[in-house]
Structure formats: C-alpha cells, structure tokens
Design a protein around this motif. Structure first.
Motif, PDB file in Angstrom:
ATOM      1  N   THR A 263       0.831  -1.197   0.000  1.00 36.07           N
ATOM      2  CA  THR A 263       0.000   0.000   0.000  1.00 36.07           C
ATOM      3  C   THR A 263       0.873   1.256   0.000  1.00 36.07           C
ATOM      4  OG1 THR A 263      -0.064   0.049   2.426  1.00 36.07           O
ATOM      5  CG2 THR A 263      -1.823  -1.170   1.297  1.00 36.07           C
ATOM      6  N   TYR A 264       0.223   2.399  -0.243  1.00 41.15           N
ATOM      7  CA  TYR A 264       0.920   3.691  -0.179  1.00 41.15           C
ATOM      8  C   TYR A 264       1.503   3.887   1.223  1.00 41.15           C
ATOM      9  CZ  TYR A 264       1.671   8.637  -1.330  1.00 41.15           C
ATOM     10  OH  TYR A 264       2.235   9.861  -1.584  1.00 41.15           O
ATOM     11  N   PHE A 265       0.686   3.558   2.215  1.00 43.03           N
ATOM     12  CA  PHE A 265       1.143   3.660   3.604  1.00 43.03           C
ATOM     13  C   PHE A 265       2.343   2.752   3.858  1.00 43.03           C
ATOM     14  CE2 PHE A 265       1.142   1.944   7.887  1.00 43.03           C
ATOM     15  CZ  PHE A 265       1.105   3.083   8.664  1.00 43.03           C
ATOM     16  N   GLY A 266       2.256   1.507   3.354  1.00 40.78           N
ATOM     17  CA  GLY A 266       3.353   0.562   3.553  1.00 40.78           C
ATOM     18  C   GLY A 266       4.640   1.035   2.927  1.00 40.78           C
ATOM     19  N   ALA A 267       4.542   1.658   1.747  1.00 39.22           N
ATOM     20  CA  ALA A 267       5.744   2.178   1.090  1.00 39.22           C
ATOM     21  C   ALA A 267       6.373   3.293   1.903  1.00 39.22           C
ATOM     22  CB  ALA A 267       5.384   2.674  -0.316  1.00 39.22           C
ATOM     23  N   LEU A 268       5.529   4.178   2.440  1.00 37.75           N
ATOM     24  CA  LEU A 268       6.059   5.259   3.278  1.00 37.75           C
ATOM     25  C   LEU A 268       6.666   4.697   4.557  1.00 37.75           C
ATOM     26  CD1 LEU A 268       3.225   7.921   2.912  1.00 37.75           C
ATOM     27  CD2 LEU A 268       5.501   8.001   1.905  1.00 37.75           C
TER      28      LEU A 268
END
Length: 899
Positions: A263-268
């Motif tokens: 996810t976008y969150f996981g990448a961050l």
C-alpha cells in the motif's frame, strides 16, 4: 547501525516491540511532519493511477473479482499469495533480531570491551566474569521483554479493528482488517478506518480525512469516477482511498487494490522506518535523569583515571578501573525494570477489562490530573431509551415516531445509540410494512457540521418523501413551516420562541431531543444532495432518556479524592448535560458552549478551561482545542471518548481512552481500550499507574544515590590509598549482583499515601535526592576503609585483597539495603514492608555477597576470607547506616516532601 549513547537513552522507554500493532496513526503523523519525500515506487503509483482511470468492470476483472465480491475459497488462496494485510514494521521481530537489540546498548558494549582487554592482558578469570555479566544481562532483558511482548500480544488480540466485507457466498460481515486481500469488496461508512488502498466503486457524499497523509486539514470528497484524466499524483486521485485514513461522513463500496507493505502507507513506512509517537513527558523525564547520570559519569570517570594513574603509576589498571566506574554509574537495568513494571501493570489492568495498547500510557494514567470525558455512555448508561415521541407542541404523536423509524431504518451510515433506540420499536416496522410498502431512493449522510441526516423514501403511489432527523437548532435552520395538527403554518419568530421553550422543558428533564422534519419531493429523481435540505416542515421530536450509571457518582468521588479533576466535554445540549451532572454529583463550575469557545482566543480559553468543568454543544475541533490548551497549562490530560468526533481529542491527549464498541478511528487513536465502559475502571487504572511510577522511581533514586556515593568513596580512596580500593572485576560483580537484586522491584508494594496524588517526573528532585543520600554511603565506606586499614592492618599492597574484600561486602550490602530505605517515606520493615519477592531477592544477594569472599570461589574473584572480628563490626556499620539514612530522610521530607 551504530548506536550512540544519546540515541540509546532517547529510546529508553519506547516499548516498540510491545506497541507494534497500534502505530499506524503515529507513523502517519511522523511521515506528515518529516522531510521524507512522499514519492512512492513508480510501480505502485502506476497501479493506483491505472485503477483510478479504468472503468469499474475492468478494475474488477484485473483483480480477478466480481461485482458481488470474492468467495471464501478465492480469498483464502489470495491470502496465501499476498500474506496478511499488515505493514512490515508492525510485525514481531525475529528472535535473533530481538536478542541483538537487547545486547547492543552502550553498557554491554563497554563490558564487552573490558572483557576483551582482560583477555588480551591474560586475565582470563576477569574476562570470564565480565563476559558472563554481558550474557546474563542480555538474556535477562530478552526474557523479560519476550514475556512482556507475549502478554501484550495476548491483550491486543482482544481488540481488533474490522472491515465490512462483501463476499459472494455469504452476507456482508465484519472481518479483521488483516484478513483482507486484493479483490475484496468492502462497505465504508462514517467512522471507519480505511483498511487498504482501495478504488471507490460507488459513493454517496463520501468525505475522507487524509490529513495524516497530506497535511490537508479539511476532509476530501471522493467519488466513483476520476474527473481529471491527466492526474498522476496518487494523493490527488478522486476515486482512490488510502490505508490509514478514515471516513468522516458518507458511505461507499470500494474494492481493495493493494494490502500490507504494497500500500501507499506501507511504502512510506518502509522509507521512514518504525517510528514512534512524539516523546511523552514520561519519556522526557527518564531521558533527563539518564543524562544526569551520564554527565556525572563523564566527569567522574576521567577523574578516577587520572588520580589512580598518577598515584599508582599503572595506567592500564587505572583505565580498567575508570571504565568499571563508568559501568557502575550507568542505569543499565532501567530498560528492563521499566519494561517489566509496565508489562506487569498492563497484565493487572487486563484483569480489570482494560487493554493497554501503548505501555507507557500506564504511567500517564498515574500522572493524569485532568480527565475529560464525553457524557453519553460514560457518566450515563450505554443504553438509551426512547422516552417520548411528540409533535411540535409536546403532545404525543405517532407520526413522528413513524418518520423517525423510516429515517433510522434506511440510513446506511453510522448508526448511533439514538437510531438503535428508535429501531427497537418493531411494532412500527410491522404497521408500516417497511420492507414492502416503502423503497429507499437516496440518503444525505450525517456529518458533524450539519449535525443532521436525511433519507428519501417512496411509498406506493406516493411522492418522494425527504425525512430529516438531527439536532434541534440545525433542523430548524432548514425548516420554513411547522406541522400544527393536520395543517402546516409558516415558521415565525413567535413560533420559534415557543418551540425552544418546549424543547428546553424536555432538556431540563434530562431528555435528549432530536427534531424530525420532512418535505414532499416530486418523483422522477434518483439522487439528492445537501441543497435539497431546505424548505422543510417541522413534524415534531423524539426525546431520549440516558440515565446515569449507578457507579458514576462513587467513581467521580474516588477520582476527586485521588487528585483527578473531571471535565465534561459533550456535543449535547447544555440543559441535558447540567441535569446529568447534578444527578451524578458533579458540581458544575462554569459552563462554556461551543459558540463561546469559537469566539475566544487561545489565551482567553486557556484561562477559562481552568475554572470551567462543563462544556456543551462542542464540535470535534473544540474538544481537541480544549484538551490542547489544558496540556499547555501544564496538566497531564486524559480524554475518554468513543465516537468519530472524539478522535482528534484522543490523539491530542496525553492518554486517549476508548472502548471496544467504539468506531474504528477512535480505537485506533486511543492508548487504552476499556472492555467495560466505566469510570470505576479508570480509577483503578489511575492507581495502577501510580504504583508503576512509584516502583520505577525507586530504581532511579537508588541508582542515582548509591552510584554517587560509591564514586565519591572511590575518589577518596584513590587519593589516599596506595593500591586500588577495589579491582575492576569487583566493581563489575558488585554491580551485577546489585542489578539482579532489583529484578523484583516491579512486584513491590506501594504505600497507600503515595497513591493519593498525581505523580509526575521531576528530574530536578532526583538530582537533589542524589546529593542528599549519596554521601551517606560514603561516610560508612570511609569508616570501612579506616576499619580495614587500622584494625585489620590491610594497609599495604600485599594486603590489598583483604582491604578489597572488606569493602566489597560493605559496599554490596549497603547498596542492596538502600532499596528498603528509600522505597518508602516510612520506617522500613516496621511501618512499611517490601513485597516478599523483593525481600527474598535482597536476602539472597546479601548472602551471595558474604559467600563470595568466604567460600571456595574467593580466589576466582581475587577475594579472600574475612576475619571473624569483621562480622562483629559489620552489623554495627549496617545499623548505623540505616539509622542515619532514616534521620536524613525525615529532614528531607520536612524540607522538600517525598514523591
């Protein structure tokens, strides 16, 4: 990665292994505040953009799913392929990584260096002893933290956020978020956490808070289609919602695109790393104490090195001795003592149906001096009864109940307790034939600015009917007419005055009043919007009774007796709130409404919050602002709430408290989850927090005072004695034994007097305590020097082993006894007795301290047996030491008090 002393101490109490499951919002805050680029891997960005721009059917086909969702077999296969929907830093550390973290602190690194130097200088016995200390210290911490992690995991498993999942072979159901897979269809409504990166398939007035991701303070509206085809920034896509954000209002159906680290969150998260919340006052206090000891070490260790180097001439021995002093000055057991104490508190509270998500919140419980709480379900029962359904003038009216029932039945957003109370009238369902005689056309969801919501229904052969239900003033704002019997009349100022008198009468009786209004709409439309909420006709009111809990009054009294002021922050009517406060015995001290809060500057409100304890008609931002200003005034603030409107205040408070039945965003924002919504449970939490703090402070005080005294004694001995007063190995063994004796501190008793007031970190007091009590041990150390020098003639290098053995025993015994002297302001053993585990551990370590020079292991530790006469003087020295400490303690309490 190298770990500096500063980094180590700054992270002393960040219980990152234990709080790993509940950090999404904390990490998002850190991402938002950081300078890390928000760019994500191009593959992920392209995936999100392609999903946004494709039509729904193509997106579903690409994911291998269907318009009615996956079936359980497909979902299980995808879960094997993609894994659980969890972000990497939330996973438990592998045991070998955890073991490495337990080892790599400055203390163990310093001990390892000493062991290597001893081995290189062919002092194998010292090397074995020191290396054993490293292994024992590391394994003790690893064992304690592993136990704490297991306990926390068991507790966290009791509280989980869920998502409403649509599966092809089963009706919609609630599943744990971690079980979601790409292709799952989920239903979203106000209060839901968005569990993964999703493409919106259908939406109705869907507003999402992305503040933690983008910094935007206002919610963003999301749609089922992407308007701008050239948008490449994922965060600007109209129909993509992201893991970690939350629904503020409206409803939607969405399909899961990516989960976990994809996810976008996981990448961050992978770019920023496992990031904790901002440092709490608790952490800052311990950091200050730790740095006080570190600065002391940096001054004293070089002094010891140079004094012994110049006076003895053996610089290698002097260096080892100075390093040993440095080890003795560092509170190496503090991480383990703190973790064990907090974990014990968490397990204790779990038995009281309190789940601790973030361990250092327990200490904040004890420090809390202001508790802000919502009214409904906290002061009152978590069960609301529909008491009245009346027309505009207060007469019983079945039409109002029918309208309210249709509104509650057909709305798909967040059903609150008021809706539940209305829907309990199943006789209305039968009379109206709701399932067959009516069809839902559309709805206009609730939000906290409008404080109302509407549904549009169609009866057989009847025009569309828009039914609006909400707070009285907000519904009146969109009404132009009033139902009076069978006729409608224009809403005039005179009628408005009469209406407010009627509703105020209900409010004064403790009833919550919800207005019901309606408007006929022409057929032929399928969608309605906020613009249609106008020109309504006020039909009447439904009034609810939320009686106070029987436990509330004694709980408020108990909190007051323990120095915790309770302030009520509610969005409800001030008359209802005042009535409930009177019934539970909470004396009202001033009243502020949301409009008053809005008009005040921060400076004015900061003064007002000190003298006011009831706040009504508040918005979510008002609650957050009041909590923030109370913190700014120096209070440790707790906030208890369970609604989406409570989430900002929960995050702002020093300790956020919610309940297992709360909306997802409230549970995610909270530090403490109550399985039973009761103020009595909070009072027990406050006491347990104070016990936890008191036991941790014991170790801090002991370490500071005994270390100061020992080093002062070493300086005196180094200056006047022609040999080392104690070998480096002696200091290290003594330090290890002393540390082992403290393992039982988390299980110690705490005097009742120390639980009556909030307790907060005061590093300055620790420094003063060190200066007062440290030199006491030095007095008796110097007495021991004189005894060994003059009475036992241990005054030459040939007799240094006897001298060192004599001081080894006195030093260890006084250092071990100090816990009993300063664990209580009372007379130890007589007026206040330690818990049995601490008594037993103290006795064992004192026995080992005497056995080492007297037993067969003496030569391994370069000690020797002491003469019988020594044990005549030993009790006298120990008793005199305890008597003088008690006398100084009495003076100290009279002068400075005792925390």
């Amino acid at each position: 990665m190298k770990l500096t002393l500063k980094e180590f101490f700054a992270g002393f109490l960040r219980t990152r292994h234990i709080a790993r499951h509940f950090r999404r919002l904390a990490l998002l805050e850190s991402i938002n505040d950081s300078t890390v680029s928000r760019e994500v891997p191009p593959t992920l960005a392209n995936t999100l953009v392609d999903a946004a721009q494709g039509d729904s059917a193509a997106v579903l086909s690409a994911l291998g799913t269907h318009g009615d969702g996956l079936n359980d077999v497909e979902a299980a296969a995808l879960r094997v392929q993609y894994g659980l929907n969890e972000v990497e830093h939330e996973q438990p550390l592998p045991w070998w990584v955890h073991l490495w973290h337990c080892y790599k602190n400055p203390f163990n690194l310093l001990l390892t260096l000493l062991a290597v130097i001893s081995w290189l200088t062919e002092d194998l016995k010292a090397a074995v002893v020191i290396f054993s200390m490293v292994v024992l210290s590391t394994l003790l911490r690893f064992w304690q933290e592993s136990k704490s992690n297991q306990a926390a995991d068991a507790l966290n498993a009791m509280v989980s956020n869920t998502a409403t999942v649509l599966r092809r072979d089963a009706p919609r159901r609630e599943l744990p978020i971690k079980q979601l897979v790409p292709g799952d269809l989920i239903a979203l409504s106000a209060g839901d956490m968005i569990p993964a990166d999703c493409r919106v398939l259908s939406a109705k007035d869907l507003f999402v808070s992305q503040a933690a991701m983008t910094g935007e303070s206002m919610p963003v509206e999301k749609f089922a289609h992407q308007a701008q085809r050239d948008t490449r920034n994922p965060l600007e896509l109209d129909n993509i919602v992201f893991m970690g954000t939350n629904v503020v209002s409206g409803t939607a159906v969405a399909v899961v695109l990516t989960t976990g680290n994809r996810t976008y969150f996981g990448a961050l998260a992978q770019r920023v790393g496992a990031t904790d919340r901002a440092v709490t006052s608790f952490q800052m206090g311990v950091n200050k104490v730790s740095w006080l000891l570190i600065r002391f070490m940096f001054v004293m260790a070089p002094l010891v090195l140079f004094i012994n180097g110049f006076t003895k001439g053996d610089w290698t021995e002097a260096l080892l001795f100075a390093l040993s002093i440095a080890v003795g000055l560092t509170p190496e057991m503090l991480p383990m003592i703190v973790t064990s104490t907090l974990a014990k508190g968490a397990v204790f509270l779990s038995r009281k149906k309190v789940i601790v998500k973030r361990l250092d919140a327990i200490q904040n419980f004890g420090a809390m001096d202001v508790l802000c709480t919502d009214k409904t379900g906290t002061l009152t029962q978590d069960k609301i009864f529909l008491a009245r359904h009346v027309d505009v003038w207060g007469g019983d009216c079945d039409d109002v109940l029918e309208m309210a029932y249709l509104n509650s039945y057909y709305q798909t957003g967040l059903k609150n307790l008021l809706d539940v109370a209305v829907l309990e009238h199943v006789e209305v369902h039968r009379e109206l034939k709701v399932g067959t005689a009516f069809r839902k056309v559309d709805e206009i969801p609730f939000d906290f600015n409008r404080r109302r919501m509407s549904v549009v229904v169609e009866g057989r052969g009847q025009p569309h009917q828009l039914i609006c239900k909400g707070a009285v003033e907000e519904v009146l704002a969109v009404c132009s007419r009033v139902r009076h019997g069978e006729a409608d009349e224009a809403l005039s100022e005179e009628l408005l005055t009469r209406i407010r008198q009627v509703t105020a009468t209900f409010n004064a009786e403790g009833l919550r009043v919800v207005a019901v209004a309606a408007r006929s709409m022409p057929q032929g439309r399928d969608t309605y919007s906020l613009a249609d909420e106008q020109q309504l006709t006020l039909i009447g009111y439904v009034a609810f009774l939320d009686p106070p809990k029987e436990s509330t009054a004694p709980a408020l009294k108990a909190l007051a007796e323990h120095g915790v002021a309770v302030k009520v922050l509610t969005g409800d009517n001030e008359l209802v709130t005042a009535k409930i406060c009177r019934e539970v015995g909470l004396a009202q001290q001033g009243l502020l409404l949301g409009n008053d809060v809005e008009r005040m500057s921060d400076a004015e409100l900061a003064v007002a919050v000190e003298t006011t304890n009831v706040f009504a008609r508040l918005t979510p931002s008002h609650k957050e602002r009041i909590v923030r200003l109370l913190k700014g005034n120096g209070h440790v603030v707790g906030f208890m709430g369970d609604g989406i409107n409570d989430a900002p205040a929960l995050r702002t408070a020093d300790i956020g408290i919610s309940v297992d039945s709360a909306v997802d965003i409230a549970k995610e924002a909270a530090d403490i989850i109550l399985l039973e919504k009761s103020l009595m449970v909070l009072e027990e939490g406050v006491l347990e927090g104070r016990r936890t703090f008191a036991n941790m402070l014991k170790y801090i005080k002991m370490t500071a005072s005994s270390n100061f005294g020992n080093v002062f004694s070493v300086l005196v001995a180094s200056a006047f004695i022609p040999f080392l007063p104690m070998l480096p190995m002696h200091l290290l063994v003594q330090n290890l034994l002393y540390d082992i004796s403290q393992i039982a501190i988390p299980f110690d008793n705490v005097d009742e007097d120390m639980l009556k007031k909030p307790q907060r970190w005061q590093p300055g007091d620790v420094g003063r305590f060190m200066l007062f009590f440290g030199p006491i041990s030095s007095i008796f150390d110097i007495t021991t020097f004189a005894l060994m020098w003059y009475v036992f003639a241990a005054n030459t290098p040939e007799q240094q082993t006897l001298f060192q053995s004599g001081w080894f025993v006195v030093g260890l015994l006084t250092q071990t006894l100090i816990v009993h002297m300063i664990r209580t302001p009372k007379i130890p053993f007589l007026q206040s007795r330690a818990a049995m585990p601490l008594l037993v551990m103290t006795g064992i370590i004192m026995a080992v301290g005497i056995f080492l020079p007297m037993g067969p292991l003496a030569h391994y530790f370069k000690l020797q047996a002491l003469p019988s006469l020594y044990f005549v003087f030993l009790p006298v020295i120990l008793l005199a030491y305890m008597a003088l400490t008690q006398a100084v303690k009495g003076f100290y309490i009279r002068r400075f008090g005792w925390q």
